[in-house]
Write a protein that holds these residues in place. Structure first.
Motif, PDB file in Angstrom:
ATOM      1  N   VAL A   2      47.576  -0.930 141.099  1.00  0.00           N
ATOM      2  CA  VAL A   2      48.554  -2.018 141.080  1.00  0.00           C
ATOM      3  C   VAL A   2      47.957  -3.208 140.333  1.00  0.00           C
ATOM      4  O   VAL A   2      46.840  -3.646 140.613  1.00  0.00           O
ATOM      5  N   GLN A   3      48.722  -3.752 139.369  1.00  0.00           N
ATOM      6  CA  GLN A   3      48.241  -4.859 138.545  1.00  0.00           C
ATOM      7  C   GLN A   3      48.800  -6.215 138.960  1.00  0.00           C
ATOM      8  O   GLN A   3      48.268  -7.257 138.572  1.00  0.00           O
ATOM      9  N   LEU A 278      44.109 -11.323 149.654  1.00  0.00           N
ATOM     10  CA  LEU A 278      44.594 -10.150 148.927  1.00  0.00           C
ATOM     11  C   LEU A 278      43.447  -9.218 148.550  1.00  0.00           C
ATOM     12  O   LEU A 278      43.613  -7.991 148.539  1.00  0.00           O
ATOM     13  N   THR A 279      42.288  -9.778 148.256  1.00  0.00           N
ATOM     14  CA  THR A 279      41.111  -8.957 147.978  1.00  0.00           C
ATOM     15  C   THR A 279      40.811  -8.016 149.144  1.00  0.00           C
ATOM     16  O   THR A 279      40.501  -6.832 148.951  1.00  0.00           O
ATOM     17  N   VAL A 280      40.928  -8.521 150.359  1.00  0.00           N
ATOM     18  CA  VAL A 280      40.666  -7.700 151.545  1.00  0.00           C
ATOM     19  C   VAL A 280      41.674  -6.558 151.647  1.00  0.00           C
ATOM     20  O   VAL A 280      41.304  -5.393 151.858  1.00  0.00           O
ATOM     21  N   PHE A 281      42.948  -6.873 151.508  1.00  0.00           N
ATOM     22  CA  PHE A 281      43.980  -5.837 151.616  1.00  0.00           C
ATOM     23  C   PHE A 281      43.841  -4.813 150.492  1.00  0.00           C
ATOM     24  O   PHE A 281      44.090  -3.614 150.697  1.00  0.00           O
ATOM     25  N   LEU A 313      50.790 -12.672 142.375  1.00  0.00           N
ATOM     26  CA  LEU A 313      49.361 -12.626 142.059  1.00  0.00           C
ATOM     27  C   LEU A 313      49.116 -11.452 141.124  1.00  0.00           C
ATOM     28  O   LEU A 313      49.706 -10.382 141.298  1.00  0.00           O
ATOM     29  N   THR A 314      48.247 -11.669 140.143  1.00  0.00           N
ATOM     30  CA  THR A 314      47.933 -10.623 139.172  1.00  0.00           C
ATOM     31  C   THR A 314      46.464 -10.250 139.277  1.00  0.00           C
ATOM     32  O   THR A 314      45.620 -11.068 139.655  1.00  0.00           O
ATOM     33  N   ARG A 315      46.169  -9.012 138.933  1.00  0.00           N
ATOM     34  CA  ARG A 315      44.785  -8.535 138.986  1.00  0.00           C
ATOM     35  C   ARG A 315      44.038  -9.063 137.765  1.00  0.00           C
ATOM     36  O   ARG A 315      44.139  -8.532 136.660  1.00  0.00           O
ATOM     37  N   GLU A 316      43.282 -10.128 137.982  1.00  0.00           N
ATOM     38  CA  GLU A 316      42.483 -10.739 136.923  1.00  0.00           C
ATOM     39  C   GLU A 316      41.167 -11.218 137.529  1.00  0.00           C
ATOM     40  O   GLU A 316      41.118 -11.597 138.692  1.00  0.00           O
ATOM     41  N   ARG A 342      39.037 -11.477 142.141  1.00  0.00           N
ATOM     42  CA  ARG A 342      39.669 -10.338 141.441  1.00  0.00           C
ATOM     43  C   ARG A 342      41.174 -10.518 141.265  1.00  0.00           C
ATOM     44  O   ARG A 342      41.819  -9.709 140.613  1.00  0.00           O
ATOM     45  N   TRP A 343      41.715 -11.560 141.889  1.00  0.00           N
ATOM     46  CA  TRP A 343      43.148 -11.810 141.793  1.00  0.00           C
ATOM     47  C   TRP A 343      43.377 -13.268 141.418  1.00  0.00           C
ATOM     48  O   TRP A 343      42.568 -14.138 141.748  1.00  0.00           O
ATOM     49  N   ARG A 344      44.496 -13.522 140.743  1.00  0.00           N
ATOM     50  CA  ARG A 344      44.863 -14.886 140.363  1.00  0.00           C
ATOM     51  C   ARG A 344      46.292 -15.169 140.796  1.00  0.00           C
ATOM     52  O   ARG A 344      47.193 -14.367 140.537  1.00  0.00           O
ATOM     53  N   LEU A 345      46.474 -16.295 141.466  1.00  0.00           N
ATOM     54  CA  LEU A 345      47.814 -16.739 141.830  1.00  0.00           C
ATOM     55  C   LEU A 345      48.464 -17.319 140.586  1.00  0.00           C
ATOM     56  O   LEU A 345      47.942 -18.246 139.966  1.00  0.00           O
TER      57      LEU A 345
END
Length: 351
Positions: A2-3, A278-281, A313-316, A342-345
């Protein structure tokens, strides 16, 4: 893989905004991601009356960035001498959303807190009649109890008798940190007991406070615990259970008051909160449960309507801001400051 993930705009069910210049500095970081927040009342002096809560809410609203929409949900600081009529009036007038119980001496600005449950019995009777939630900092303050055992002792010595004595009282056990608390809340079948969980207690164990030296910016209350407790929290947070929901306990302090001979407890997580959760999930393979944890479980427990709008949030891979400047030229260190996220709002205006 998922991106990106889009979810209904979430709520922060445990937030410290402080006041004055500190409030003006930290508020935008919560507003950018949350639609509402349960605002803690441990100012100096604490928020103990309807009038004080109204005034504090107005200061928060005046500090909002132009064009933003954010609803502060106010709480009352419970003291031994709190008047039950004041609590009832504040709830019926929709000023107080909940009441916060700090055991006297348990944490920052808790010196006005409760010294015994018997001293607040009338207030708790009224609250259970109203369906008004009690928010508990669940730690024993008995000086003979080890700091790492204070939550577990509180469950046995205080929370269990309280729940038995007030069988209709709605309770949120705040910022749980132990396997015992996770199991205790998960085992409840009444629907009147819930818990918030912070990002730091999901991502770090107590080693973080001592890696390479004493790390004051990982010091919070309740303190980080052993790895077995962190893993238990991750299990229940990502399980899909409605009893657990997002509450950052973001608690800003000036850097100098953290890096001191007697440093303050509190971690300022607002700038990186959703990305951290979100990193945890993501790591637990539970992205399908993230929206419920962040946006649904808390508002259902409080009887609030669903929020309008969404966040994405995007995977960045980005670096978390190391510190935030205050108006007085000093700064606040941020949670995971300088670390890679690892994620960006996504900022809606730049999407």
């Amino acid at each position: 893989m998922v991106q990106s993930i889009t979810l209904r705009r979430p709520d922060d069910m445990h937030l410290h905004l402080r006041d004055d210049a500190m409030l003006r500095t930290v508020l935008p970081y919560s507003v950018r991601q949350f639609a509402r927040a349960i605002v803690m009342p441990n100012l100096k002096p604490p928020v103990t009356t309807v009038a004080a809560a109204r005034a504090y809410r107005e200061r928060i609203l005046q500090a909002l960035p132009a064009g933003s929409a954010f609803e502060p949900l106010m709480t009352c600081y419970l003291c031994d001498g709190t008047d039950a009529a004041e609590i009832e009036a504040g709830f019926k007038e929709r000023v107080f959303t909940a009441v916060k119980l700090y055991p006297a001496g348990a944490t920052t600005h808790s010196e006005y807190g409760v010294t015994g449950i018997d001293r607040i019995a009338r207030v708790l009777d009224v609250m259970q009649e109203l369906g008004m939630p009690l928010l508990i900092h669940g730690e024993s303050t008995d000086p003979s109890v080890d700091v790492f055992d204070r939550e577990a002792v509180f469950l046995d010595h205080t929370l269990k008798p309280l729940l038995d004595t007030f069988p209709a009282l709605k309770v949120v056990l705040e910022h749980i940190t132990t396997e015992q608390a996770a199991n205790f809340v998960a085992a409840d079948t009444s629907g009147r007991l819930a818990a918030t969980i912070t990002p730091q207690h999901l991502l770090f164990n107590r080693n973080a406070m001592f890696t390479g030296g004493l790390r004051p910016h990982y010091y919070c209350l309740p303190v980080l615990k052993r790895e077995q407790h962190r893993l238990a929290l991750r299990r229940v947070a990502t399980s899909g259970s409605r009893a657990f929901f997002l509450g950052t306990d973001s608690a800003p302090h000036e850097r100098g008051t953290k890096e001191a001979a007697c440093g303050c407890a509190g971690i300022f997580s607002a700038p990186t909160a959703l990305e951290a959760y979100l990193t945890v999930f993501d790591e637990e393979g539970a992205l399908e449960h993230f929206e419920a944890f962040a946006s649904e479980n808390g508002r259902r427990f409080y009887g609030l309507p669903p929020n309008e709008g969404t966040v994405t949030l995007t995977r960045e891979r980005i670096n978390a801001p190391r510190s935030i400047a205050l108006e007085n030229g000093k700064s606040i260190e941020t949670f995971m400051g300088g670390d890679e996220l690892r994620w960006r709002l996504v900022d809606p205006s730049n999407a």
